[in-house]
Scaffold this motif. Structure first.
Motif, PDB file in Angstrom:
ATOM      1  N   UNK B   2       8.021 -34.364 -17.671  1.00  0.00           N
ATOM      2  CA  UNK B   2       7.274 -33.164 -17.309  1.00  0.00           C
ATOM      3  C   UNK B   2       6.681 -33.336 -15.923  1.00  0.00           C
ATOM      4  N   UNK B   3       6.868 -32.325 -15.118  1.00  0.00           N
ATOM      5  CA  UNK B   3       6.311 -32.452 -13.777  1.00  0.00           C
ATOM      6  C   UNK B   3       5.519 -31.200 -13.456  1.00  0.00           C
ATOM      7  N   UNK B   4       4.235 -31.365 -13.246  1.00  0.00           N
ATOM      8  CA  UNK B   4       3.421 -30.220 -12.853  1.00  0.00           C
ATOM      9  C   UNK B   4       3.033 -30.426 -11.403  1.00  0.00           C
ATOM     10  N   UNK B   5       3.081 -29.383 -10.603  1.00  0.00           N
ATOM     11  CA  UNK B   5       2.704 -29.538  -9.207  1.00  0.00           C
ATOM     12  C   UNK B   5       1.263 -30.002  -9.111  1.00  0.00           C
ATOM     13  N   UNK B   6       1.059 -31.053  -8.329  1.00  0.00           N
ATOM     14  CA  UNK B   6      -0.281 -31.634  -8.216  1.00  0.00           C
ATOM     15  C   UNK B   6      -1.233 -30.629  -7.577  1.00  0.00           C
ATOM     16  N   UNK B  21      11.306 -35.712  -7.443  1.00  0.00           N
ATOM     17  CA  UNK B  21      10.438 -36.384  -8.408  1.00  0.00           C
ATOM     18  C   UNK B  21      10.772 -36.001  -9.837  1.00  0.00           C
TER      19      UNK B  21
END
Lengths: 347, 411
Positions: B2-6, B21
């Motif tokens: 899972x990748x959430x924009x920082x 990423x």
């Protein structure tokens, strides 16, 4: 010899040894450990016993600092944990009941975990700077502790609870055994699995570690939860040792002592590298300092002056900038040598 | 994975970065790269100053990595820094106005609180209550003003409460012997402590947190070296002169201490906004490297901020002494937290570089009016002050976070 002085634990260890030796000169019986009634007694045991909460908190703090954070709220967590445990025990019909004590301990540690989760989520999810995020709980936490105790100092009389902070098991102080178990468990978990490596990676650069696939946020939350858990246990020890919960003064400034212990132990506040052994050494140095001052008969409040001097000395010795400026300047290589060194620093 | 924009403000970085990423690397790479990070740190054992600089650049590059990735280029130190600079400068006009928001929220909250108090308690809604806020919190205001300078440079001063206690103690000790001269002596001691901490912080690169912590221990310890017991103050300089009520139109009165606090406020406002020193303070807090490269006197300014804080704390200590008429080592425990809270609630970023001394005034007033309100309420216990302060801190910090997401990630 040079390799020895370059070891990161050399200076903390040397300082501890010097302090212990200084004690022996003042009180020759300092190293004596006696067995009375099946219990171990002696100054060294005292240092370990009274230093136990500090070692625990510093251990948790090390994990947080390894991730590049800091946890200012551990003192408040200590107060809250002790307050909750004591107020639960005080309400039991039989304060001596083991079941009641276990319930109190479970609730106190559970609440500590929640407090750690709060800190962790603020830092990892909302993205608040750690020093600011934990400042909230530091300010509000003592209010919460007083809310739990209703502004009173709750005294209890429960033998099973007193075991935690002042009791003995197999001749050893129970608190020291707890610390030994937690330290050993943490060391195995951190250094025998990839966890320590991942923590250091997050501390080195949280964004980069996330990009290479480390679940940085989860690790961050974990570090804060672990730190609060350690503070919770320490809170139980402190309140158990004095058989009372004092929302205002329990664990006052212990977060500062813990951070000092971590820094003295050679862990960088920038995050990215840490030393468990160094932290334990650092905590022992601070406790030995306090004990030394008590035994020499100086008013205990004056301890703070010595603490300030030791802290300054240790931090300066470990500061590369200080060593570069002071020690290189003494080298008789002519007046030109300090100038480039300074220019380098200035650049 | 899972990748959430920082960073929610930069959605494009998250979108195009997903290719880099987002692909789940196998555990081998994961561990290897973790080891690289660890190795990097191992190679730089705190290292020389030059090494620290390199590491700094690395960090900045990584901060800018989001932007770089969005261009689809390989991140390099220079490019990362460049991307960061441009990303920062683009919305500058908008940011400047948004910076006022926390201050305005504090002002609004203060007005709302005051209006509520006036409706609930008729005695609350008078001008005298506002003047009383200055009288009762003058020392906190002066201490918080000093703290504002330090926080603006991106540092922190934990020694404030202890220096207040020390100067109250010194005042109590000396005023009987030297009379009026106690003021310059105490101010000099505060300035000297501030200078020592600033010097250690800047030249020996000790973190402000640790250096001022040592300062705190030293100052508190020195209080007890002077005397374990409380020393009471009877000299008219503290006991009488500051308490002469000066009548104002409308049946109100002020005390001389209020003028001291307001003078310090005016001086701080002038110093921060109309002098080179003030611009330097903001510049260092914004980016110390850039300030250095621009040729600003970083060392002088940074140490100067701690001297200001030490001097302000010493002055606050004397104001505190007029209030308590005694000196003891347990005075003003935790006052630094109140000062930090006031500064943060007043809209100053703890990362430095942004904030206003007038915001600090509002922060102190807000905290003071909460105390007054809780005292008026009567049934609420004093610990609610701490809890409410914590809640306020939380609200303002989250607010700052949503206003300046890029900035508060630093550190």
């Amino acid at each position: 010899m040079k390799a020895l002085t370059k070891h990161r634990l050399f200076w903390p260890a040397a300082i501890l040894v010097v302090m212990l030796l200084a004690n022996v000169i003042v009180t020759p019986t300092f190293f004596r450990i006696e067995l009375k009634n099946g219990h171990l007694y002696g100054s060294l045991i005292d240092i370990m016993l009274y230093g136990a909460p500090l070692i625990l908190i510093a251990l948790g703090m090390t994990m947080v600092i390894a991730t590049g954070g800091i946890d200012l709220s551990v003192g408040a967590t200590v107060a809250i944990s002790g307050a909750l445990a004591c107020s639960i025990i005080a309400e039991q019909p039989d304060q001596e009941a083991v079941g009641g004590v276990l319930t109190a301990v479970a609730f106190a540690l559970g609440l500590s975990l929640v407090l750690g989760l709060w800190n962790g989520l603020l830092v990892a999810r909302i993205g608040i700077q750690p020093i600011v995020a934990t400042l909230i709980l530091m300010v509000a936490g003592r209010g919460v502790a007083q809310l739990i105790t209703d502004g009173q100092i709750i005294t209890i009389n429960s033998e099973p609870y007193e075991l935690i902070g002042g009791g003995y098991l197999f001749g050893f102080p129970f608190a020291v055994l707890v610390v030994a178990v937690v330290v050993a468990g943490t060391a195995v978990l951190i250094r025998r699995t990839a966890l320590g490596l991942l923590l250091e990676a997050v501390g080195g650069n949280a964004e980069a570690s996330r990009l290479v696939g480390i679940r940085a946020r989860r690790l961050l939350v974990l570090a804060y939860v672990f730190c609060a858990f350690c503070a919770g246990i320490a809170g139980l020890m402190i309140s158990s040792n004095i058989r009372a919960a004092d929302g205002n003064n329990a664990g006052l400034w212990i977060e500062l002592d813990a951070i000092l212990a971590v820094v003295i132990g050679g862990t960088s506040l920038m995050g990215g590298r840490f030393s468990l052994a160094g932290t334990v050494l650092g905590a022992l140095i601070i406790q030995t300092l306090s004990t030394t001052i008590y035994t020499t008969g100086v008013p205990p409040q004056v301890t703070l002056v010595f603490k300030a001097l030791v802290v300054t000395a240790v931090c300066l010795i470990q500061s590369p900038a200080f060593r570069a400026k002071v020690f290189r300047r003494r080298r008789p290589t002519g007046p030109a040598s300090p100038a480039p060194a300074e220019a380098e620093v200035a650049a | 994975m899972k990748r959430t924009p920082q960073d929610p403000a930069l959605p494009e970085a998250g979108d195009s970065g997903a290719g880099v990423g987002g692909s789940p690397p196998d555990s081998g790479t994961r561990e290897a790269s973790g080891r690289v990070a660890a190795d990097l740190d191992a190679r730089d054992p705190g290292g020389s100053a030059a090494a620290a600089d390199v590491r700094q650049t690395g960090r900045e590059a990584a901060d800018g990595a989001g932007d770089v990735v969005s261009n689809g280029r390989a991140p390099g130190p220079l490019r990362g820094r460049f991307a960061l600079a441009t990303a920062g400068s683009l919305p500058l006009g908008r940011m400047a106005r948004r910076e006022y928001l926390p201050v305005l929220v504090t002002l609004a909250l203060f007005v709302v609180l005051f209006a509520t108090g006036s409706i609930l308690y008729p005695a609350f809604g008078s001008g005298q209550i506002i003047i009383d806020l200055f009288i009762d919190n003058g020392f906190l205001l002066v201490a918080a003003i000093g703290m504002t300078f330090v926080i603006l440079t991106g540092g922190i001063d934990l020694s404030v409460g202890a220096v207040i206690a020390l100067s109250a103690m010194l005042s109590a000790l000396l005023v009987e012997h030297v009379g009026l001269f106690v003021i310059p002596i105490v101010l000099a001691v505060g300035a000297l402590l501030g200078f020592a901490m600033g010097y250690v912080i800047h030249h020996f690169e000790i973190q402000p947190f640790i250096a001022t912590l040592a300062g705190m221990f030293l100052a508190r310890g020195l209080c007890f070296v002077i005397s374990i017991d409380q020393i009471s103050i009877k000299h008219p300089l503290f006991a009488e002169w500051p308490h002469i009520p000066i009548p104002l139109p409308g049946d109100m009165f002020v005390k001389p201490t209020v003028f001291v606090a307001i003078a310090v406020l005016a001086l701080a406002f002038w110093a921060l906004h109309y002098t080179r020193f003030g611009r330097g303070v903001y510049a260092i807090g914004g980016n110390e490297q850039s300030a250095l490269l621009m040729g600003l006197p970083v060392a002088r300014t940074k140490i100067g901020a701690y001297v200001v804080s030490g001097t302000c704390s010493a002055l606050a200590g004397m104001l505190f002494a007029t209030y308590t008429l005694s000196g003891t080592g347990v005075h003003a425990v935790g006052m630094e937290l109140d000062a930090i809270a006031a500064v943060v609630i007043g809209g100053t970023l703890l990362t430095g570089g942004s904030g206003y001394v007038l915001g600090t005034l509002l922060g102190v007033m807000l905290l003071g009016s909460i105390q007054t309100l809780i005292r008026f309420e009567g049934t609420l216990s004093s610990w609610w002050i701490k809890i409410v302060t914590g809640v306020l801190l939380f609200v303002f910090i989250v607010l700052q976070r949503t206003i300046a997401p890029k900035k508060s990630q630093k550190g």
